[in-house]
Write an enzyme that holds these catalytic residues in place. Structure first.
Site, PDB file in Angstrom:
ATOM      1  CG  LEU A  33      27.375  47.102  42.630  1.00 20.11           C
ATOM      2  CD1 LEU A  33      25.872  47.293  42.858  1.00 20.11           C
ATOM      3  CD2 LEU A  33      27.978  46.278  43.762  1.00 20.11           C
ATOM      4  CG  HIS A  37      29.280  42.896  43.448  1.00 18.43           C
ATOM      5  ND1 HIS A  37      30.049  43.565  42.519  1.00 18.43           N
ATOM      6  CD2 HIS A  37      30.067  42.750  44.542  1.00 18.43           C
ATOM      7  CE1 HIS A  37      31.242  43.816  43.042  1.00 18.43           C
ATOM      8  NE2 HIS A  37      31.278  43.331  44.262  1.00 18.43           N
ATOM      9  CB  SER A 188      35.379  45.851  41.718  1.00 19.66           C
ATOM     10  OG  SER A 188      34.172  45.370  42.258  1.00 19.66           O
ATOM     11  NE  ARG A 189      41.809  45.244  44.422  1.00 20.07           N
ATOM     12  CZ  ARG A 189      41.120  44.871  45.508  1.00 20.07           C
ATOM     13  NH1 ARG A 189      40.265  43.873  45.437  1.00 20.07           N
ATOM     14  NH2 ARG A 189      41.284  45.499  46.659  1.00 20.07           N
TER      15      ARG A 189
HETATM   16  P1  AMP Z   1      33.665  43.336  46.966  1.00 23.27           P
HETATM   17  O1  AMP Z   1      32.803  44.445  46.458  1.00 23.27           O
HETATM   18  O2  AMP Z   1      34.744  42.926  46.039  1.00 23.27           O
HETATM   19  O3  AMP Z   1      34.132  43.571  48.384  1.00 23.27           O
HETATM   20  O4  AMP Z   1      32.734  42.044  47.045  1.00 23.27           O
HETATM   21  C1  AMP Z   1      31.501  42.070  47.712  1.00 23.27           C
HETATM   22  C2  AMP Z   1      30.983  40.651  47.798  1.00 23.27           C
HETATM   23  O5  AMP Z   1      30.817  40.138  46.484  1.00 23.27           O
HETATM   24  C3  AMP Z   1      31.948  39.720  48.531  1.00 23.27           C
HETATM   25  O6  AMP Z   1      31.213  38.834  49.342  1.00 23.27           O
HETATM   26  C4  AMP Z   1      32.619  39.000  47.397  1.00 23.27           C
HETATM   27  O7  AMP Z   1      33.098  37.716  47.749  1.00 23.27           O
HETATM   28  C5  AMP Z   1      31.477  38.897  46.388  1.00 23.27           C
HETATM   29  N1  AMP Z   1      32.014  38.687  45.041  1.00 23.27           N
HETATM   30  C6  AMP Z   1      33.025  39.362  44.441  1.00 23.27           C
HETATM   31  N2  AMP Z   1      33.301  38.848  43.235  1.00 23.27           N
HETATM   32  C7  AMP Z   1      32.443  37.812  43.058  1.00 23.27           C
HETATM   33  C8  AMP Z   1      32.239  36.859  42.010  1.00 23.27           C
HETATM   34  N3  AMP Z   1      32.968  36.874  40.900  1.00 23.27           N
HETATM   35  N4  AMP Z   1      31.269  35.929  42.175  1.00 23.27           N
HETATM   36  C9  AMP Z   1      30.527  35.890  43.316  1.00 23.27           C
HETATM   37  N5  AMP Z   1      30.674  36.763  44.342  1.00 23.27           N
HETATM   38  C10 AMP Z   1      31.624  37.702  44.220  1.00 23.27           C
END
Ligand code: AMP
Length: 281
Positions: A33, A37, A188-189
């Site tokens: 996170l 997130h 996260s990457r």
């Molecule tokens: P993930 O853990 O990457 O699958 O992301 C989980 C949620 O967080 C998804 O709805 C993503 O679009 C959102 N998310 C990821 N990066 C960001 C960011 N930089 N700003 C806002 N939301 C994000």
């Protein structure tokens, strides 16, 4: 914060909350996170009685096995962050819990062109995997409100389509992209980039803005080619950089100020695949 690892326990909890008339907001994630997130969780907390976050690195949405293996897992610090911002519930299931019959899914969703264009083209099978897991999670959590990030623009469109296919009563809220100080979209990457590369990766946002600032001076193909060259010179390997009409989710060959335009990009840098997008009018 209450931590659930089993669906049945979470289901019972949700039922009791709903019987008390509580409104539920849901934020599905794959963990590691960051503030992007956490912003989704803040927004959910402001608009709901109970906020549920899930952390599940979903194997069926990885079209690249190496990407799956390398996906960062930081559950202890994730729990700490969620507790600090007073998230009510964390659902942290195992793969067996979500896929009791194994990960060979047969369910298919008709996503139309969302599945073949842009992310769909470069990550075959990815959105089917996303739909499989989000469908399972939505069926379990049955939230009134679902929070997702604009950063994953096409994924938001896929989930909007999934909601219309399944008919589930959930409202999708798309939240702004949170960025690092350099402008790089939080992801996260990013954890997998070296310090130096993380700094340099800000060139993505910088160049999207360069296009936005020069829409009156050049055609889109001219700007696209300048930016691709610039990224290439800096060791970015770009899969796509497109101008789209975000309402119809169609590629545009040039600027059209009557359309709601977005720039979308996917590029590899420092061994990591990065995506971003910005609205340009
Ligand atoms: P993930 O853990 O990457 O699958 O992301 C989980 C949620 O967080 C998804 O709805 C993503 O679009 C959102 N998310 C990821 N990066 C960001 C960011 N930089 N700003 C806002 N939301 C994000």
């Amino acid at each position: 914060m209450i931590l659930f690892k089993e669906s049945d326990d979470l289901k019972k909890f949700i039922l009791s909350q709903k019987q008390q008339g509580q409104k539920i907001g849901f934020v599905p994630t794959m963990g590691a996170l960051h503030n992007g997130h956490l912003e989704l969780i803040h927004q959910s907390s402001a608009e709901n009685d109970i906020t549920i976050c899930s952390i599940f690195v979903n194997p069926t949405q990885f079209n690249d096995a190496k990407d799956f293996e390398k996906y960062p897992i930081t559950i202890e610090s994730d729990i700490e962050k969620l507790e600090n911002i007073k998230c009510n519930v964390l659902f942290f299931p195992s793969v067996k819990e979500m896929y009791p019959d194994g990960i060979t899914e047969t369910k298919k969703y008709d996503l139309g062109k969302l599945e073949t264009l842009f992310e769909g083209e470069f990550r075959p099978g990815h959105f089917q995997g996303v739909c499989v897991i989000v469908d399972k999670l939505l069926e379990l959590v049955t939230p009134q409100n679902l929070y997702m990030g604009q950063k994953d623009f096409q994924q938001c469109m896929v989930i909007a389509k999934l909601i219309s296919i399944t008919g589930i009563y959930t409202k999708l809220h798309i939240c702004n992209t949170l960025r690092e100080k350099t402008g790089l979209a939080m992801s996260s990457r990013n954890e997998r980039l070296s310090k130096e590369d993380r700094q340099k990766a800000s060139l993505i946002f910088e160049n999207l803005n360069y296009i936005k600032e020069h829409i009156q001076d050049f055609s889109f193909p001219e700007l696209q080619s300048k930016v691709l060259d610039k990224l290439n010179e800096n060791q970015f390997n770009t899969e796509y950089l497109k101008l789209i009409d975000s309402t119809k989710f169609e590629e545009l060959t040039d600027f059209d100020f009557n359309k709601k335009m977005y720039l979308i990009i996917a590029t590899h840098f420092g061994g990591v695949r990065l995506i971003d997008n910005i609205p340009i009018n």
